[in-house]
Design a protein around this motif. Structure first.
Motif, PDB file in Angstrom:
ATOM      1  N   TYR A   1       0.793  -1.316  -0.041  1.00 39.58           N
ATOM      2  CA  TYR A   1      -0.045   0.037  -0.065  1.00 39.58           C
ATOM      3  C   TYR A   1       0.981   1.196  -0.092  1.00 39.58           C
ATOM      4  O   TYR A   1       0.552   2.224  -0.736  1.00 39.58           O
ATOM      5  N   ALA A   2       1.961   1.130   0.636  1.00 40.35           N
ATOM      6  CA  ALA A   2       2.805   2.385   1.060  1.00 40.35           C
ATOM      7  C   ALA A   2       3.342   2.710  -0.519  1.00 40.35           C
ATOM      8  O   ALA A   2       3.605   3.972  -0.829  1.00 40.35           O
ATOM      9  N   VAL A   3       4.075   1.456  -1.044  1.00 44.14           N
ATOM     10  CA  VAL A   3       4.538   1.742  -2.528  1.00 44.14           C
ATOM     11  C   VAL A   3       3.501   2.383  -3.551  1.00 44.14           C
ATOM     12  O   VAL A   3       3.791   3.394  -4.127  1.00 44.14           O
ATOM     13  N   GLU A   4       2.200   1.984  -3.347  1.00 43.29           N
ATOM     14  CA  GLU A   4       1.227   2.423  -4.464  1.00 43.29           C
ATOM     15  C   GLU A   4       0.732   3.772  -3.948  1.00 43.29           C
ATOM     16  O   GLU A   4       0.575   4.401  -4.975  1.00 43.29           O
ATOM     17  N   ALA A   5       0.952   4.206  -2.879  1.00 40.41           N
ATOM     18  CA  ALA A   5       0.605   5.553  -2.380  1.00 40.41           C
ATOM     19  C   ALA A   5       1.736   6.506  -2.409  1.00 40.41           C
ATOM     20  O   ALA A   5       1.507   7.686  -2.305  1.00 40.41           O
ATOM     21  N   ALA A   6       2.896   6.209  -2.916  1.00 40.45           N
ATOM     22  CA  ALA A   6       4.357   6.865  -2.748  1.00 40.45           C
ATOM     23  C   ALA A   6       4.082   7.933  -3.825  1.00 40.45           C
ATOM     24  O   ALA A   6       3.679   7.684  -4.814  1.00 40.45           O
ATOM     25  N   THR A   7       4.903   9.115  -3.680  1.00 38.42           N
ATOM     26  CA  THR A   7       4.798  10.380  -4.615  1.00 38.42           C
ATOM     27  C   THR A   7       6.491  10.620  -4.745  1.00 38.42           C
ATOM     28  O   THR A   7       6.605  11.659  -4.947  1.00 38.42           O
ATOM     29  N   CYS A   8       7.327   9.584  -4.353  1.00 48.35           N
ATOM     30  CA  CYS A   8       8.485   9.717  -4.692  1.00 48.35           C
ATOM     31  C   CYS A   8       8.945   8.548  -5.078  1.00 48.35           C
ATOM     32  O   CYS A   8       8.695   7.343  -5.033  1.00 48.35           O
ATOM     33  N   PRO A   9      10.580   8.447  -5.369  1.00 47.76           N
ATOM     34  CA  PRO A   9      11.142   7.074  -5.917  1.00 47.76           C
ATOM     35  C   PRO A   9      10.940   6.198  -5.045  1.00 47.76           C
ATOM     36  O   PRO A   9      11.407   6.563  -3.909  1.00 47.76           O
TER      37      PRO A   9
END
Length: 220
Positions: free
Chosen positions: A197-205
């Motif tokens: 979930y954190a990966v899918e919600a990320a706004t950075c590399p």
């Protein structure tokens, strides 16, 4: 020895984002190479066209002598994984999926397959990274999943980029390092539900590290 980093590149905008992320990791001490996987069916480029495509990517990096690999395999993720093993590569870099909104991270099919048990660190660039005049990193967030290797990787990356490490708590960071879940076999990448979930919600590399495998940035 410097980290070996393979950028999956097909000259699309999303893979130009991957190129921008590769350049950032190169600044942190990695040695870059570019790869394109030719399929044995469908609309795959011919060998000469694939070589020209990669040469264009190397020129865009400002490093025309960057090593380039044209791989023939019906499965992109398998082709890249086999190349990484043959080259002793530590990281495979992808752009986000086609049509991902600018500023968001969305692993495409090939990256996603390697996030399900692959043997190599996977890095994914947010869409639109290519359009930034520079990519500054002052904070590296880490979700370590209890794995010291993930935190060591974040520490090393932060040191190489002159940044600080913070435990990720859904607050903005400039780079996110994610460890594989505790149940993942040693040396394999597997995301927990919360990390996915954190990966899918990320706004950075984002960089996802195999269980127990610490990357040494800045090493020569």
């Amino acid at each position: 020895m410097a980290l070996k980093i393979i950028v999956s590149y097909d000259d699309t905008d999303n893979d130009r984002d991957a190129l921008a992320l590769g350049r950032l990791l190169g600044d942190a001490g990695g040695e870059l190479s570019l790869a394109y996987v030719r399929h044995s069916y469908g609309e795959s480029l011919e060998q000469r066209e694939a070589e020209e495509l990669l040469a264009h990517g190397a020129a865009a990096l400002g490093a025309p002598d960057t090593p380039r690999h044209v791989v023939i395999n019906p499965n992109t993720s398998v082709g890249l994984s086999e190349l990484a093993e043959a080259e002793g590569a530590d990281v495979i870099v992808f752009g986000s999926e086609y049509r991902t909104a600018a500023g968001l991270v969305k692993p495409g099919i090939s990256a996603h397959k390697l996030l399900l048990g692959g043997p190599t660190t996977i890095a994914v660039a947010p869409a639109g990274l290519r359009e930034l005049s520079s990519v500054g990193v002052s904070t590296v967030g880490v979700i370590d999943e209890g794995d010291e290797a993930a935190r060591a990787t974040a520490d090393g990356l932060a040191t190489a980029l002159g940044a600080s490490v913070v435990t990720f708590e859904n607050r903005p960071v400039d780079f996110l390092v994610v460890g594989s879940r505790a149940e993942s076999p040693q040396g394999r990448v597997t995301l927990s539900a919360s990390s996915d979930y954190a990966v899918e919600a990320a706004t950075c590399p984002v960089m996802v590290v195999p269980r127990g495998v610490a990357l040494s940035f800045g090493a020569q």
